[in-house]
Write a protein that holds these residues in place. Sequence first.
Motif, short mmCIF file in Angstrom:
data_model
loop_
_atom_site.label_atom_id
_atom_site.label_comp_id
_atom_site.label_asym_id
_atom_site.label_seq_id
_atom_site.Cartn_x
_atom_site.Cartn_y
_atom_site.Cartn_z
N PRO A 7 11.12 -10.56 0.11
CA PRO A 7 10.16 -9.50 0.48
C PRO A 7 8.88 -9.62 -0.34
O PRO A 7 8.92 -9.99 -1.51
N ASP A 8 7.77 -9.33 0.31
CA ASP A 8 6.50 -9.29 -0.40
C ASP A 8 5.79 -7.98 -0.06
O ASP A 8 6.37 -7.10 0.58
N SER A 106 4.68 -1.17 4.95
CA SER A 106 4.75 -2.15 3.86
C SER A 106 4.26 -1.50 2.57
O SER A 106 3.69 -0.39 2.60
N ALA A 107 4.47 -2.19 1.44
CA ALA A 107 3.99 -1.66 0.15
C ALA A 107 2.48 -1.45 0.20
O ALA A 107 1.95 -0.46 -0.34
N ARG A 116 -1.86 5.75 -4.72
CA ARG A 116 -1.42 5.69 -6.13
C ARG A 116 -0.82 4.31 -6.44
O ARG A 116 -0.40 3.59 -5.55
N SER A 117 -0.78 3.99 -7.73
CA SER A 117 -0.21 2.73 -8.21
C SER A 117 -0.90 1.54 -7.54
O SER A 117 -2.08 1.61 -7.22
N ASP A 118 -0.11 0.47 -7.30
CA ASP A 118 -0.67 -0.70 -6.62
C ASP A 118 0.44 -1.31 -5.79
O ASP A 118 1.63 -1.05 -6.02
N PRO A 119 0.13 -2.13 -4.79
CA PRO A 119 1.16 -2.64 -3.88
C PRO A 119 2.30 -3.38 -4.57
O PRO A 119 3.46 -3.23 -4.18
N LYS A 120 1.96 -4.16 -5.60
CA LYS A 120 3.03 -4.93 -6.25
C LYS A 120 4.01 -4.01 -6.95
O LYS A 120 5.23 -4.19 -6.88
N ILE A 125 9.28 -0.96 -6.81
CA ILE A 125 10.00 0.32 -6.70
C ILE A 125 10.81 0.35 -5.41
O ILE A 125 11.97 0.78 -5.37
N LEU A 126 10.19 -0.13 -4.33
CA LEU A 126 10.86 -0.12 -3.02
C LEU A 126 12.14 -0.95 -3.05
O LEU A 126 13.13 -0.63 -2.39
#
Lengths: 142, 563
Positions: A7-8, A106-107, A116-120, A125-126
């Motif tokens: 997953p990305d 997706s993230a 909030r936060s960032d995709p990575k 977390i996901l």
Amino acid sequence: MGTLVRPDINTKFRVDYDGWAERNGNIRILIREQLCAECKAKFGSDAAAQDIDWVSPSTGEVTVVDGLRYALRDCCSRRDDYISRRTPLTAAIFRALIADDDTPLSATEIHERIGRSDPKTLLRILLGEGMRTHYGVRPILG
Amino acid sequence: MSEMQLDTLTQRYWQGFELASGDLEHLSEVLIEEEAPMTVEALTRRVMEKRLADEKAIWDDRESKGHIYQPRDTYSEGDHLVFSALGDVVGTVVAVRPGRHPDHAPFDVIQVRMEGGGETREFAANMGIPHALNFIQVGQDTDLDLGDLAGVSSALRHSYGHYVKPVLLRGLRESPEFADFGEEWFLRGFMLPIEEGHLNLAEAVLDLAAGFSSAQQILEVLEMPPEIAQAVQIFSLNHALGSDRQSRFRYAGTRTRMEWCLPRVADSRPLRFERGPMDISRDHELDQVVELITDESAQPNGHGENDEWSHVLTFYDWYWGHLPYDQVAMNLLVDPFIEDQLCARVHLRFGSGEEPFPVIIRYPSEERLGWWGSAELRHFFEVKELAPGATVIVRRTPASETEGIYELDYLPGPATRMEMLDYDERRQPVFRRLSLKCAVDEEMALPRSRFSALEALRFLDESERRATTLLLKTAFQRVGEKLLRGLGIVYRASFADLFVATNIERPLPWTILQTIFEQEVYPCFRIDDDGLYLYDPGKSDIEAKKLRLTWDQAILDSGRLGR
């Protein structure tokens, strides 16, 4: 042998309602926690019997739908405070995933929604244990 | 009374009206059936009636199959329902259960076995909240009776016809099948063929009748097929005369009195001294002193209704059998019936025992004042011994709108004789002793005692009198007091004297004359401290601006009433 897909940040995630049922869990309790105060009062605490008769505005035909998810989609998710800075990050991710008729996200998309936060970080977390066991969130792979 | 449940009974339906393909075909059938042209109002009603009838037929068909489903109604097992939103499918109620929805008051859910496939579907019922399928209760307090479609469609046209009429009018204009004259429409293919020979005959009829004839009188000569309805004959003739490629004919009738004029004859018929209506009309053209402006803030002079118009005759009025067409006259007299109509013939009747006589209304245009009058009116002034300063009154009668007949009167006065201005046989000014039997407004009269200098002065030729400033300067020289001011001569006069003097050779409305001084656009014309009007010839050569007036002010505002 199949190829493992890693997953990305563009991999879609969704809430696995079937998995909840297999584990005899009641996701309705979790969804009810996301409702606004008004809808919580309207639906009461009986999470078991909350299907509603949705009436078509053009034909009058009735469709039975899940009342909590209907309320979440048509009322709570449209409120400004549905996802705020004070919403815990995991709850914010869950709310984003159940807001729009359970459309997989997706993230990156979740990041755009919650701001909030960032995709990575969100991807991490996901994929974490908490999201999988507590919220039933799964990646859609392949 | 039938329950009013049709969409065509609602404002919403007509607000979005668009012509459907069958509407104009239906109107064609109506016109053929009626064998007569119809107004756009009547056609509007017929279209609305057709739409209403069509919807009622669908409604009746549904009702014959069962109850028409509405979410607000309560149903029981065994009820047969028609679902209009699902293409009029029919079903039978097989079960009823309570509805569940936190936002709705208690309601029912009916389970319906649909005809055909036999599937069961659920619908809301006994629901208190609004729903698009609930019938709109229109006109329940009125006496609308759907059994009387013509009556209902008349009421609908009254309420919502203004949505339909412009759309219909556009459709009629775009269709090559329809022809119009005035407010009426008919089918081009069913009109009588009026050939060039017919038009020549019509021209001859008008020629023999001194320029004016009714459509009926022309038809009598044309000998059209008697089996064709009279209304179609008249419409065909009117349309043909109005479309004449040589523009020989001019409509001069009203809404109900179809009349035509042959300008070649009517405009050249002398009023006096070889001057005809064309010459008089030229006297009414605004010269270049006026710049017409649009004043957004001005209250529009709405077309009101006046039953009476009174006017004090100027010399020009009296001499030429002329009356000004001002705002009040416009509100009294018949409107133009067709677009760009230039004139209309109406009749004035003095007392019940006398024969009405004709006067021709010349409607105003963009840069020309309107007027009405005739040689017969001049004859009336003479026979009744009226003079400049006499007050004439014209009143509306019950036959004004239909027959164009108005009542003419004047303010009577003791029989007397007075030396008044007139022209002699060579059109030179002369004072004559006239017999009068009318009240005379002394401010507007031209007795020798007041204007003796007029007799000695040359009168202006046509080009001179059409130049307003020259007319005014001459008026000052004719009736003003000559004074030495500073290094030069100035002329001083009262406004009334100026008005009388300028209205000898052409009409100059009170408002335009007053505005020349009030707007102070001519350095040579001004009002002095005593309220008298001055002309300073020494400043004549200074360039002037134009008077700024709206069309209503310049063309329709005689200003006399506000004096």
